[in-house]
Design a protein around this motif. Sequence first.
Motif, PDB file in Angstrom:
ATOM      1  N   THR A 146      -3.603  -0.584   9.011  1.00  0.00           N
ATOM      2  CA  THR A 146      -3.306  -0.044  10.820  1.00  0.00           C
ATOM      3  C   THR A 146      -2.800   0.650  10.733  1.00  0.00           C
ATOM      4  N   ALA A 147      -2.347   1.482  10.256  1.00  0.00           N
ATOM      5  CA  ALA A 147      -2.268   3.031  11.093  1.00  0.00           C
ATOM      6  C   ALA A 147      -2.274   3.839  10.254  1.00  0.00           C
ATOM      7  N   TYR A 148      -3.301   3.731   8.661  1.00  0.00           N
ATOM      8  CA  TYR A 148      -4.247   3.987   8.174  1.00  0.00           C
ATOM      9  C   TYR A 148      -5.432   4.364   8.755  1.00  0.00           C
ATOM     10  N   GLU A 149      -6.071   3.784   9.964  1.00  0.00           N
ATOM     11  CA  GLU A 149      -7.011   3.929  10.508  1.00  0.00           C
ATOM     12  C   GLU A 149      -7.014   3.786  11.658  1.00  0.00           C
ATOM     13  N   GLY A 150      -6.016   3.662  12.638  1.00  0.00           N
ATOM     14  CA  GLY A 150      -5.717   4.843  13.856  1.00  0.00           C
ATOM     15  C   GLY A 150      -5.394   5.891  13.840  1.00  0.00           C
ATOM     16  N   TRP A 151      -4.919   6.438  12.696  1.00  0.00           N
ATOM     17  CA  TRP A 151      -4.828   7.667  12.583  1.00  0.00           C
ATOM     18  C   TRP A 151      -5.909   8.447  12.509  1.00  0.00           C
ATOM     19  N   VAL A 191       0.954  -1.301   0.028  1.00  0.00           N
ATOM     20  CA  VAL A 191      -0.177   0.093   0.178  1.00  0.00           C
ATOM     21  C   VAL A 191       0.842   1.631   0.261  1.00  0.00           C
ATOM     22  N   LEU A 192       0.656   2.493  -0.821  1.00  0.00           N
ATOM     23  CA  LEU A 192       0.980   3.506  -1.185  1.00  0.00           C
ATOM     24  C   LEU A 192      -0.157   4.253  -0.050  1.00  0.00           C
ATOM     25  N   TRP A 193       0.452   5.482   0.834  1.00  0.00           N
ATOM     26  CA  TRP A 193      -0.772   6.102   1.684  1.00  0.00           C
ATOM     27  C   TRP A 193      -0.267   7.518   0.866  1.00  0.00           C
ATOM     28  N   MET A 194      -1.046   8.372   0.376  1.00  0.00           N
ATOM     29  CA  MET A 194      -0.901   9.565  -0.523  1.00  0.00           C
ATOM     30  C   MET A 194      -2.175  10.591   1.131  1.00  0.00           C
ATOM     31  N   HIS A 195      -1.021  11.378   1.565  1.00  0.00           N
ATOM     32  CA  HIS A 195      -1.346  13.025   2.230  1.00  0.00           C
ATOM     33  C   HIS A 195      -1.407  13.932   0.902  1.00  0.00           C
ATOM     34  N   THR A 214       0.699  -3.890   3.218  1.00  0.00           N
ATOM     35  CA  THR A 214      -0.904  -3.750   2.850  1.00  0.00           C
ATOM     36  C   THR A 214      -0.971  -3.773   4.919  1.00  0.00           C
ATOM     37  N   GLU A 215      -1.346  -4.429   5.789  1.00  0.00           N
ATOM     38  CA  GLU A 215      -2.259  -4.588   6.891  1.00  0.00           C
ATOM     39  C   GLU A 215      -0.979  -3.434   7.784  1.00  0.00           C
ATOM     40  N   ALA A 216       0.359  -3.282   7.694  1.00  0.00           N
ATOM     41  CA  ALA A 216       1.004  -2.967   8.268  1.00  0.00           C
ATOM     42  C   ALA A 216       0.081  -1.319   8.650  1.00  0.00           C
ATOM     43  N   ILE A 217       0.156  -0.742   6.731  1.00  0.00           N
ATOM     44  CA  ILE A 217      -0.219   0.948   6.261  1.00  0.00           C
ATOM     45  C   ILE A 217      -1.422   0.692   6.746  1.00  0.00           C
TER      46      ILE A 217
END
Length: 282
Positions: free
Chosen positions: A264-269, A245-249, A259-262
């Motif tokens: 999880t961080a995205y959902e916890g943000w 997963v690539l996370w754009m901001h 996928t899972e690590a990213i």
Amino acid sequence: MAAPDTPAGGRTSPVPERRPAAIVSHLDIIYRVVGGKRSNTSAIGDDEGESIFRNLIGRGKTVATVQSVHAVKDVSFVAYHGESVGIIGRNGSGKSTLLRAVAGLLPPTNGEVFLAGTPALLGVNAVLMSALSGERNIYIGGQALGLTKAQVKERFEEIVAFSGIGDAVYRPMSTYSSGMAARLRFAISTAAVPDVLMIDEALSTGDAEFRKRSGEKVDEIREKASTVFLVSHSNSTVRDLCDRVLWMHHGRLIADGPTEAILTAYEGWDPKKHPAGPPGIG
Ligand SMILES: Nc1ncnc2c1ncn2[C@@H]1O[C@H](COP(=O)(O)OP(=O)(O)O)[C@@H](O)[C@H]1O
Ligand SMILES: [Mg+2]
């Protein structure tokens, strides 16, 4: 150019050979938006005579303005054959822009994009014509993907069945709901196995049954050593289909990983607490 096929029998080594399918290096995309903006009368002067004159000729003058939108900022990554890469991020974070740039539809403002092979979905999108019937568009899109007319004819029924649009295929695409159009585009795009398949939100439009079928199709394409890019608002779709997963901001790639690590961080943000981006990431 497509690289040579793997030897018969497929991957024998426990560590598959990693052949790059897309290389993105320090990519910037800046949109320039030209627009007319009415100057505010009171902002320029309050001289009464001038105001009366302005009222006679209209309300202030129209000034051509050029605005820049820096939609993708210094993004670099390498995607490999057989990889399925999800792109996540909030609305306006630059996901679609990044995808279009990787597909070669938007020229980089800075930086470079290398793509091994032909991208599918966007290539199809670019040639489809809404005034024409779904049937005509299947032929146009299929041929844009490199199929011959005879090959399209052979796969026609399958494409229609996959899209689930039924007899609507004989009506102009302009009469389709956005979901129907998205399903047909997906069905056309996957009629030939592309080198790089790009999906922007198309999967979230269908029902559960369509999502299941498209998930299977994505897996089938990946197994043929193609690369899949998927932009989706649905974390569960990304979980099901992507191994990276690539996370754009705000136009930046702030995280790139499994996928899972990213996710999880995205959902916890909590973007309300940390609008500039999650602490400790980026
Ligand atoms: N054609 C365009 N012209 C000008 N600005 C655009 C255009 N398309 C997108 N943008 C802007 O670029 C930014 C990123 O948009 P986009 O890539 O569509 O984000 P996302 O897909 O993550 O929602 C946003 O600020 C958006 O308003
Ligand atoms: Mg988008």
